[in-house]
Scaffold this active site. Structure first.
Site, PDB file in Angstrom:
ATOM      1  N   SER A   8      32.189  31.412  48.558  1.00  0.00           N
ATOM      2  CA  SER A   8      32.699  32.560  49.302  1.00  0.00           C
ATOM      3  C   SER A   8      34.200  32.417  49.489  1.00  0.00           C
ATOM      4  O   SER A   8      34.743  31.317  49.456  1.00  0.00           O
ATOM      5  CB  SER A   8      32.021  32.647  50.676  1.00  0.00           C
ATOM      6  OG  SER A   8      32.606  33.682  51.449  1.00  0.00           O
ATOM      7  N   HIS A   9      34.848  33.525  49.726  1.00  0.00           N
ATOM      8  CA  HIS A   9      36.278  33.514  50.045  1.00  0.00           C
ATOM      9  C   HIS A   9      36.522  32.935  51.440  1.00  0.00           C
ATOM     10  O   HIS A   9      37.648  32.610  51.782  1.00  0.00           O
ATOM     11  CB  HIS A   9      36.851  34.929  49.943  1.00  0.00           C
ATOM     12  CG  HIS A   9      37.114  35.341  48.538  1.00  0.00           C
ATOM     13  ND1 HIS A   9      36.119  35.614  47.642  1.00  0.00           N
ATOM     14  CD2 HIS A   9      38.279  35.501  47.872  1.00  0.00           C
ATOM     15  CE1 HIS A   9      36.653  35.947  46.481  1.00  0.00           C
ATOM     16  NE2 HIS A   9      37.966  35.878  46.592  1.00  0.00           N
ATOM     17  N   SER A  10      35.489  32.807  52.221  1.00  0.00           N
ATOM     18  CA  SER A  10      35.581  32.259  53.577  1.00  0.00           C
ATOM     19  C   SER A  10      34.699  31.015  53.679  1.00  0.00           C
ATOM     20  O   SER A  10      33.496  31.069  53.387  1.00  0.00           O
ATOM     21  CB  SER A  10      35.097  33.302  54.589  1.00  0.00           C
ATOM     22  OG  SER A  10      34.828  32.717  55.845  1.00  0.00           O
ATOM     23  N   ASP A  66      30.547  35.648  46.439  1.00  0.00           N
ATOM     24  CA  ASP A  66      30.625  36.812  47.306  1.00  0.00           C
ATOM     25  C   ASP A  66      31.385  37.984  46.699  1.00  0.00           C
ATOM     26  O   ASP A  66      31.023  39.126  46.899  1.00  0.00           O
ATOM     27  CB  ASP A  66      31.204  36.439  48.680  1.00  0.00           C
ATOM     28  CG  ASP A  66      32.625  35.925  48.639  1.00  0.00           C
ATOM     29  OD1 ASP A  66      33.181  35.708  47.540  1.00  0.00           O
ATOM     30  OD2 ASP A  66      33.205  35.722  49.717  1.00  0.00           O
TER      31      ASP A  66
END
Length: 126
Positions: A8-10, A66
């Site tokens: 995920s980017h987070s 994501d």
């Protein structure tokens, strides 16, 4: 055994998705999470993804991402890996849950786990 990697980017989102999927799969399937850029911000990092793949206790891995740009870094990481790895074209949370459950089957294969993740794309939330 087939493992899973959530990208995920987070970092927080990746870990939360991993936590939910692990709970649904009774933590029987190896599942890891990686997210964020090298400075701790929003983004993805091919080296961090490669490191997560290497640390995962599985010779075959299904990767769930994501957003589309995470695919590019995942593909770079796969090129650095000696494992057999595929990226599922699936919603990250629902796909991770379905894939984790599928990976707990004694007859699980890389293709069957990826296919389970991808079937989640048609799941209605109603």
């Amino acid at each position: 055994m087939v493992g899973l990697l959530v990208v995920s980017h987070s970092a927080k989102a990746a870990e939360g998705i991993r936590e939910i999927a692990a709970e649904m799969g009774s933590e029987a399937a190896p599942i890891a999470a990686v997210g964020g850029d090298p400075d701790g911000g929003i983004g993805t990092d091919a080296t961090a993804i490669a490191d997560a793949l290497a640390a995962l206790d599985a010779d075959e891995v299904v990767v769930l991402v994501d957003l589309g740009s995470a695919v590019m870094n995942a593909e770079l990481a796969i090129e650095m890996s000696d494992k057999t790895v595929v990226i599922a074209d699936a919603p990250v949370l629902e796909g991770a849950v379905e894939a984790t459950v599928a990976a707990t089957s004694p007859s699980a294969t890389l293709d069957s786990v990826r296919e389970a993740a991808e079937r989640a794309g048609g799941t209605s939330k109603r």
